[in-house]
Design a protein around this motif. Structure first.
Motif, PDB file in Angstrom:
ATOM      1  N   VAL A  68       0.810  -1.214   0.000  1.00 37.10           N
ATOM      2  CA  VAL A  68       0.000   0.000   0.000  1.00 37.10           C
ATOM      3  C   VAL A  68       0.846   1.267   0.000  1.00 37.10           C
ATOM      4  CG1 VAL A  68      -1.972   1.122   1.118  1.00 37.10           C
ATOM      5  CG2 VAL A  68      -1.715  -1.339   1.287  1.00 37.10           C
ATOM      6  N   TRP A  69       2.155   1.146   0.221  1.00 39.02           N
ATOM      7  CA  TRP A  69       3.000   2.342   0.203  1.00 39.02           C
ATOM      8  C   TRP A  69       4.149   2.216  -0.802  1.00 39.02           C
ATOM      9  CZ3 TRP A  69       2.759   7.188   1.833  1.00 39.02           C
ATOM     10  CH2 TRP A  69       3.934   7.955   1.807  1.00 39.02           C
ATOM     11  N   TRP A  70       5.012   1.229  -0.594  1.00 38.58           N
ATOM     12  CA  TRP A  70       6.208   1.151  -1.417  1.00 38.58           C
ATOM     13  C   TRP A  70       5.902   0.796  -2.867  1.00 38.58           C
ATOM     14  CZ3 TRP A  70       8.979  -2.648  -4.131  1.00 38.58           C
ATOM     15  CH2 TRP A  70      10.270  -2.265  -4.517  1.00 38.58           C
ATOM     16  N   THR A  71       5.094  -0.250  -3.116  1.00 41.67           N
ATOM     17  CA  THR A  71       4.794  -0.669  -4.492  1.00 41.67           C
ATOM     18  C   THR A  71       4.111   0.427  -5.305  1.00 41.67           C
ATOM     19  OG1 THR A  71       4.688  -3.009  -3.880  1.00 41.67           O
ATOM     20  CG2 THR A  71       3.559  -2.360  -5.900  1.00 41.67           C
ATOM     21  N   PRO A  72       3.048   1.099  -4.780  1.00 44.87           N
ATOM     22  CA  PRO A  72       2.451   2.192  -5.564  1.00 44.87           C
ATOM     23  C   PRO A  72       3.437   3.309  -5.893  1.00 44.87           C
ATOM     24  CG  PRO A  72       1.013   1.569  -3.754  1.00 44.87           C
ATOM     25  CD  PRO A  72       2.305   0.853  -3.540  1.00 44.87           C
ATOM     26  N   ARG A  73       4.298   3.668  -4.925  1.00 49.40           N
ATOM     27  CA  ARG A  73       5.284   4.716  -5.174  1.00 49.40           C
ATOM     28  C   ARG A  73       6.265   4.295  -6.271  1.00 49.40           C
ATOM     29  NH1 ARG A  73       2.984   9.149  -2.903  1.00 49.40           N
ATOM     30  NH2 ARG A  73       2.379   8.736  -0.746  1.00 49.40           N
ATOM     31  N   ARG A  74       6.685   3.043  -6.227  1.00 47.73           N
ATOM     32  CA  ARG A  74       7.622   2.533  -7.238  1.00 47.73           C
ATOM     33  C   ARG A  74       6.981   2.560  -8.629  1.00 47.73           C
ATOM     34  NH1 ARG A  74       7.833  -2.328  -9.453  1.00 47.73           N
ATOM     35  NH2 ARG A  74       6.466  -3.235  -7.859  1.00 47.73           N
ATOM     36  N   LEU A  75       5.715   2.103  -8.715  1.00 47.34           N
ATOM     37  CA  LEU A  75       5.032   2.088 -10.005  1.00 47.34           C
ATOM     38  C   LEU A  75       4.781   3.507 -10.523  1.00 47.34           C
ATOM     39  CD1 LEU A  75       2.466  -0.797  -9.377  1.00 47.34           C
ATOM     40  CD2 LEU A  75       4.513  -0.870 -10.814  1.00 47.34           C
TER      41      LEU A  75
ATOM     42  N   ALA B  63       7.910   4.808 -12.043  1.00 49.40           N
ATOM     43  CA  ALA B  63       8.189   4.161 -13.327  1.00 49.40           C
ATOM     44  C   ALA B  63       7.334   4.758 -14.449  1.00 49.40           C
ATOM     45  CB  ALA B  63       7.940   2.659 -13.213  1.00 49.40           C
ATOM     46  N   LEU B  64       6.081   5.081 -14.149  1.00 49.83           N
ATOM     47  CA  LEU B  64       5.199   5.657 -15.167  1.00 49.83           C
ATOM     48  C   LEU B  64       5.588   7.095 -15.486  1.00 49.83           C
ATOM     49  CD1 LEU B  64       1.756   4.231 -13.949  1.00 49.83           C
ATOM     50  CD2 LEU B  64       3.123   3.434 -15.881  1.00 49.83           C
ATOM     51  N   ARG B  65       5.850   7.867 -14.457  1.00 51.52           N
ATOM     52  CA  ARG B  65       6.197   9.283 -14.690  1.00 51.52           C
ATOM     53  C   ARG B  65       7.555   9.413 -15.406  1.00 51.52           C
ATOM     54  NH1 ARG B  65       2.634  12.669 -12.417  1.00 51.52           N
ATOM     55  NH2 ARG B  65       1.443  11.967 -10.591  1.00 51.52           N
ATOM     56  N   ALA B  66       8.457   8.476 -15.155  1.00 53.58           N
ATOM     57  CA  ALA B  66       9.774   8.530 -15.797  1.00 53.58           C
ATOM     58  C   ALA B  66       9.671   8.384 -17.306  1.00 53.58           C
ATOM     59  CB  ALA B  66      10.675   7.431 -15.225  1.00 53.58           C
TER      60      ALA B  66
ATOM     61  N   TRP C  41      -5.764   6.145  -9.823  1.00 51.35           N
ATOM     62  CA  TRP C  41      -5.484   5.099  -8.844  1.00 51.35           C
ATOM     63  C   TRP C  41      -6.760   4.418  -8.347  1.00 51.35           C
ATOM     64  CZ3 TRP C  41      -0.500   3.749  -7.878  1.00 51.35           C
ATOM     65  CH2 TRP C  41       0.475   4.631  -8.360  1.00 51.35           C
ATOM     66  N   VAL C  42      -6.789   3.089  -8.457  1.00 51.62           N
ATOM     67  CA  VAL C  42      -7.842   2.265  -7.859  1.00 51.62           C
ATOM     68  C   VAL C  42      -7.251   1.676  -6.586  1.00 51.62           C
ATOM     69  CG1 VAL C  42      -9.442   0.345  -8.164  1.00 51.62           C
ATOM     70  CG2 VAL C  42      -8.777   1.745 -10.133  1.00 51.62           C
ATOM     71  N   GLY C  43      -7.427   2.380  -5.470  1.00 48.66           N
ATOM     72  CA  GLY C  43      -6.710   1.989  -4.267  1.00 48.66           C
ATOM     73  C   GLY C  43      -5.219   2.149  -4.525  1.00 48.66           C
ATOM     74  N   PRO C  44      -4.404   1.142  -4.206  1.00 47.89           N
ATOM     75  CA  PRO C  44      -2.956   1.251  -4.415  1.00 47.89           C
ATOM     76  C   PRO C  44      -2.506   0.799  -5.807  1.00 47.89           C
ATOM     77  CG  PRO C  44      -3.445  -0.738  -3.194  1.00 47.89           C
ATOM     78  CD  PRO C  44      -4.765  -0.067  -3.436  1.00 47.89           C
ATOM     79  N   VAL C  45      -3.452   0.571  -6.706  1.00 47.76           N
ATOM     80  CA  VAL C  45      -3.119   0.055  -8.041  1.00 47.76           C
ATOM     81  C   VAL C  45      -3.230   1.171  -9.073  1.00 47.76           C
ATOM     82  CG1 VAL C  45      -3.699  -1.630  -9.827  1.00 47.76           C
ATOM     83  CG2 VAL C  45      -3.956  -2.240  -7.410  1.00 47.76           C
TER      84      VAL C  45
END
Length: 521
Positions: free
Chosen positions: A35-42, A45-48, A107-111
């Motif tokens: 709920v914190w690390w994975t969404p931030r990582r994704l 990756a998208l913004r990059a 964002w659909v929750g953390p996804v």
């Protein structure tokens, strides 16, 4: 002795405390990761790669804001217009305007959910989705509502499609046609008795068109009775309410095991509808064996497959049950909403109602519509396609990246939800022209393939690619049959009490019903 007991108790408390602390630590790590690390990582990756979208908000993403906008627009009807996107999807509409372009993420929750409204990329994704993408399993409760071909992948999906496809060929539909006509006669007779002669009668047509669709599914496709089909529909309607509520909650791995009252109710309803369908199947098997019924419909084909006895070639009884449940919902809902919006739009555009009626009377006269005549209804077909474009029963297609995928210029990491916005594409002026939100069946005068600027992929209200809806011919014949009979016997217009309020509840439905004024001809 007393001191020993105290020491043992103290040890137990100590170990219990450490156990609870360890469990809390695991939960904290689990929450941090999903709920914190994975969404931030994704998100990074998208913004990059140049994508823009809403910033991730811990822990529910955009769910709360989306729900707030839904409540706001649903508090009142909209003007009589087919520009329905701001009301049906207010959050997505705002995001598209805010972040521009054809690709953005929310964002659909953390996804992260990436909306792709580029026709070329949509085509590429639809054609390759069977090998590179899979359907999302974000809401575990979906297994109690949407199964069968809707969620299957790979060989299992291909096998089920191979078994079910023949039931929707025109030869099989022609065999079912007398049952279609009987269901239609029931609808027309009811309306004639209700409306009376020479009078104008206000009637909410939405419930009756739902009943007609249930009758067709039950009797023509599954060979059972309307009453049994109505009971299945009632249970599935209750399931849908709980399913939509669950979809608004935060869903992260493991949350499906939390025993909430809503989830318990969904499971109970699933068992109930499963047993009801099982009894329908058992009775159908007995009727086929005794010669009282044939296998010339969908259920007959499924049972024939099941009786082959080979898991490789046929279906199990549980798989047959799931396909029947899916077809009960999807088949009924698609046809009912198509007919309802068709009557509403023909009420809003009486000149097209007159043109359709003239064609029906020219082809059939006063006789009941027949199978061969339905294929000659060019104007009626144009109208139905235009309604499907403006008010598609399927408003978007979701896909999920389970591995790193390159689509266009963007590389998507695993764990990203891709959203193909059918409704947005169907209203896109770049695809359909400046009158994209206007009711203009004339655009389909040269067929679907020539209706828009991109003939290969502009109209996919029944989906597209290898997973296009296998029941589309069934639904269109059902709609043509009913609309032709209605036009022969009634004229109709909007009631003063009609409030234009399209709302999404899996499909686009009229929030306040469809009250029309009917007059017998």
């Amino acid at each position: 002795m007393g001191v020993g007991v105290v020491d043992v108790a103290a040890d137990l408390v100590w170990h219990l405390a450490w156990g609870v602390a360890g469990l809390l630590l695991l939960v904290a790590v689990w929450v941090f990761y999903f709920v914190w690390w994975t969404p931030r990582r994704l998100e990074r990756a998208l913004r990059a790669q140049g994508l823009d979208g809403t910033p991730y908000r811990f822990p529910r993403g955009d769910l709360e804001e989306s729900a707030r906008l839904d409540r706001e627009v649903q508090a009142k009807p909209m003007p009589l217009s087919n520009n329905i996107i701001p009301r049906v999807y207010p959050f997505s509409h705002r995001a598209m305007n805010r972040y521009g372009g054809k690709i953005y993420f929310t964002w659909v929750g953390p996804v992260p959910e990436v909306t792709i409204a580029d026709v070329g990329l949509v085509k590429q994704l639809l054609l390759n989705m069977s090998t590179d993408f899979e359907k999302p399993q974000l809401n575990p409760l979906g297994q109690f509502f949407f199964r069968g071909m809707f969620i299957y992948e790979g060989e299992k999906w291909a096998k089920h499609k191979r078994i079910m496809n023949p039931s929707f060929h025109m030869a099989k539909l022609k065999q079912m046609f007398p049952v279609f006509r009987t269901c239609c006669d029931d609808l027309i007779t009811k309306w004639e008795n209700t409306v009376g002669s020479g009078t104008c009668y206000e009637l909410d047509v939405w419930p009756d068109l739902q009943a007609y669709a249930i009758n067709v599914i039950s009797t023509a496709a599954l060979g059972t009775s309307y009453e049994e089909g109505r009971r299945v529909h009632q249970i599935q309607t209750q399931q849908l309410v709980h399913f939509v509520q669950a979809g608004q909650a935060l869903n992260i791995p493991g949350s499906e095991f939390l025993p909430t009252e809503g989830k318990k109710r969904i499971k109970t309803l699933n068992r109930e509808v499963g047993e009801l369908v099982r009894s329908i199947i058992k009775k159908r098997q007995e009727d086929i064996k005794s010669g009282k019924a044939s296998n010339n419909n969908l259920l007959g084909s499924l049972l024939e497959s099941m009786m082959k006895g080979s898991q490789q070639d046929g279906m199990t009884i549980e798989e047959v049950i799931e396909e029947c449940k899916l077809f009960y919902f999807a088949g009924q809902e698609t046809s009912a909403v198509l007919l309802t919006w068709t009557m509403i739009l023909l009420s809003m555009n009486p000149e097209w109602q007159d043109r359709a009626r003239e064609e029906v009377l020219r082809v059939f006269g006063e006789n009941k519509p027949d199978f061969d005549g339905l294929s000659r209804l060019k104007i009626v077909t144009m109208i139905l396609h235009e309604v499907l474009r403006l008010y598609p029963p399927l408003t978007y297609l979701p896909r999920y990246t389970y591995k790193t995928i390159k689509l266009g210029d963007v590389t998507y990491p695993p764990g990203v939800l891709l959203r193909l916005p059918i409704l947005f594409l169907n209203h896109d002026p770049e695809i359909w022209g400046e009158d994209a939100s206007e009711f203009n069946p004339e655009r389909f005068a040269q067929g679907v393939s020539n209706a828009c600027k991109n003939p290969q992929m502009g109209f996919f209200s029944f989906g597209g690619g290898p997973r296009i809806c296998i029941g589309q011919n069934f639904a269109l014949m059902e709609a043509k049959m009913a609309l032709s009979a209605i036009l022969q016997r009634f004229s109709f217009e909007l009631s003063p009490s009609y409030a234009h309020a399209p709302r999404i509840v899996l499909t686009i439905v009229p929030q306040y019903g469809a009250p029309l004024r009917l007059r017998r001809l």
